[in-house]
Design an enzyme around this catalytic site. Structure first.
Site, mmCIF file in Angstrom:
data_model
loop_
_atom_site.group_PDB
_atom_site.id
_atom_site.type_symbol
_atom_site.label_atom_id
_atom_site.label_comp_id
_atom_site.label_asym_id
_atom_site.label_seq_id
_atom_site.Cartn_x
_atom_site.Cartn_y
_atom_site.Cartn_z
ATOM 1 N N PHE A 53 -10.540 -3.914 10.453
ATOM 2 C CA PHE A 53 -11.675 -3.790 9.538
ATOM 3 C C PHE A 53 -11.235 -4.150 8.113
ATOM 4 O O PHE A 53 -10.075 -4.300 7.836
ATOM 5 C CB PHE A 53 -12.260 -2.375 9.571
ATOM 6 C CG PHE A 53 -11.266 -1.266 9.340
ATOM 7 C CD1 PHE A 53 -11.000 -0.813 8.038
ATOM 8 C CD2 PHE A 53 -10.591 -0.680 10.404
ATOM 9 C CE1 PHE A 53 -10.091 0.211 7.830
ATOM 10 C CE2 PHE A 53 -9.696 0.369 10.194
ATOM 11 C CZ PHE A 53 -9.435 0.791 8.892
ATOM 12 N N TYR A 108 0.786 -1.230 0.000
ATOM 13 C CA TYR A 108 0.000 0.000 0.000
ATOM 14 C C TYR A 108 0.821 1.286 0.000
ATOM 15 O O TYR A 108 0.273 2.358 -0.220
ATOM 16 C CB TYR A 108 -0.966 -0.018 1.176
ATOM 17 C CG TYR A 108 -2.001 -1.112 1.023
ATOM 18 C CD1 TYR A 108 -3.072 -0.952 0.160
ATOM 19 C CD2 TYR A 108 -1.869 -2.328 1.697
ATOM 20 C CE1 TYR A 108 -3.998 -1.960 -0.029
ATOM 21 C CE2 TYR A 108 -2.794 -3.337 1.528
ATOM 22 C CZ TYR A 108 -3.858 -3.157 0.656
ATOM 23 O OH TYR A 108 -4.772 -4.161 0.480
#
Length: 418
Positions: free
Chosen positions: A418, A128
């Site tokens: 999450f 990322y």
């Protein structure tokens, strides 16, 4: 091999959710097919336009989802965030730019909506950074060797007049949201939880067929106020000579006062037959080890990056948080995606407030948007990043000044995955 241009990347229709969910499970190496009950439960996460898939000849081969979130910054303010999750690319379609296309679409939409940052929990570290994300918080898990901890086995409960009680899931759904709101308003790096979070955490909605109901412990102060709550499970292991060797595993623990934190950890370490307590993911400067007479009884099991942040609006992000000193700093921010790059002046006042605006003045520090995202929540050191070659000083001493402005006395922490 299908040409890249012929693979359709787009938001999915609700009718495509089952195929998308199957691709998600395959990407995460889970059993591909879900039961109808679990599939229907997971439909509650579906938001039109924010669940994206890549389709090759009608088959979903990559998944991506985002949802609205609030992130707490230093000083207690919150900013709107684009929370990224459910990212997979099927093994047959790797290295075709599918994630890049999905990420570009999502971040552009988040910028257009007015989200200040994007967030995610990275399963793999190298992915990322190229999209402008940086690891802004760390999480640590301890395993407590209870017999070595030095605790008094005769201890019956809190000594401050408070009490610990076991409750059921319905009580957690009633008491938990307000307690978490108190925590996240004071904890940089914490994120919001919606009603669905509490329903899944307590088994009212089951995303997994093997949900194990936890035990729920609530701490109330001497005045009767709920100040802490923990969810945990326990196994059933016995060793030679019928000696218990059970482990309590903490799923989450929320405490808004030191008294509540102390009472809940000492309760967990006092449960009959429990010889080890796994803490779950905690802040790296958590109080847990030093609540024990022998801190060495709490051994670090895992320590790793946790919440990753990607700035979308530098002016609003830097203006939302507070600062540890007065000062002025000009930042030259590079953003290959063209979403947040530019030159910005940060002016911090003695009262802790800050104002950020674009400027044409000479830069003090030059850095990528990912590195600014890392520094923003106050956990990382600009001096350290400069030594690593990830921040460049354009003015001598600027990195040290950045640390004086940005770093925090307690480390940021995100309690959620999450």
């Amino acid at each position: 091999m299908t040409p890249r241009a012929d693979i359709d990347v787009r938001p999915i229709a609700e009718s495509e959710f089952a195929d998308w969910q199957r691709a998600l499970n395959i990407g995460f190496l889970r059993e591909p097919t879900l039961s109808e009950e679990v599939l229907e439960a997971r439909r509650e996460q579906f938001t039109p336009g924010r669940s994206v898939g890549a389709f090759d000849d009608g088959r979903c081969v990559a998944t991506f989802r985002s949802f609205a979130q609030e992130l707490t910054v230093v000083g207690g303010a919150t900013v709107p965030a684009d929370a990224v999750t459910n990212v997979t690319v099927t093994a047959t379609h790797r290295r075709r730019g599918l994630l890049t296309r999905m990420m570009a679409q999502d971040l552009a939409a988040a910028k257009e909506r007015g989200d200040v940052v994007a967030t995610l929990i990275a399963a793999e570290y190298p992915i990322y950074g190229r999209y402008g994300f940086g690891p802004a918080t760390t999480a640590t898990e301890w395993t407590v060797d209870v017999p070595r901890a030095g605790l008094d086995p005769r201890r019956a409960g809190p000594e401050d007049g408070g009490r610990v009680d076991l409750v059921g899931g319905e009580a957690v759904r009633k008491l938990g949201p307000e307690l978490h709101e108190r925590l996240r308003r004071a904890q940089p790096g914490a994120v919001s939880r919606d009603e669905l979070w509490w329903r899944t955490a307590t088994g009212a909605v089951r995303f997994h067929p093997t949900f194990q109901e936890p035990y729920y412990a609530v701490y109330r102060s001497a005045g009767g106020e709920v100040e802490g709550m923990a969810a945990y499970t326990a196994d059933d292991h016995w060793g030679d000579a019928k000696q218990p060797s059970n482990t309590a595993r903490v799923k989450w623990l929320t405490a808004v006062t030191p008294a509540a934190e102390r009472a809940l950890w000492l309760y967990l370490c006092s449960i009959d037959w429990v010889t080890r307590v796994r803490s779950g993911w905690r802040a790296p400067d958590d109080l847990l080890p030093h609540l024990l007479p022998d801190p060495r009884a709490a051994a670090v099991t895992t320590q790793a990056d946790w919440l990753w942040v990607r700035m979308l609006d530098v002016v609003r992000a830097l203006g939302a948080r507070t600062y540890g000193a007065a000062g002025s700093l000009v930042l030259e921010v590079t953003d290959r995606a063209g979403l947040a790059g530019g030159r910005y002046r940060l002016e911090a006042s003695a009262d802790g407030t800050g104002v950020c605006a674009p400027t044409t003045g000479s830069a003090d520090l030059a850095l990528d948007v990912a590195e600014l995202s890392v520094l923003w929540l106050g956990d990382e050191s600009a001096v350290r990043l400069a030594a690593l070659g990830r921040v460049r000083e354009e003015r001598a001493g600027a990195a040290r000044q950045a640390d004086a402005l940005l770093r925090t006395s307690r480390r940021p922490w995100c309690p959620d995955v999450f």
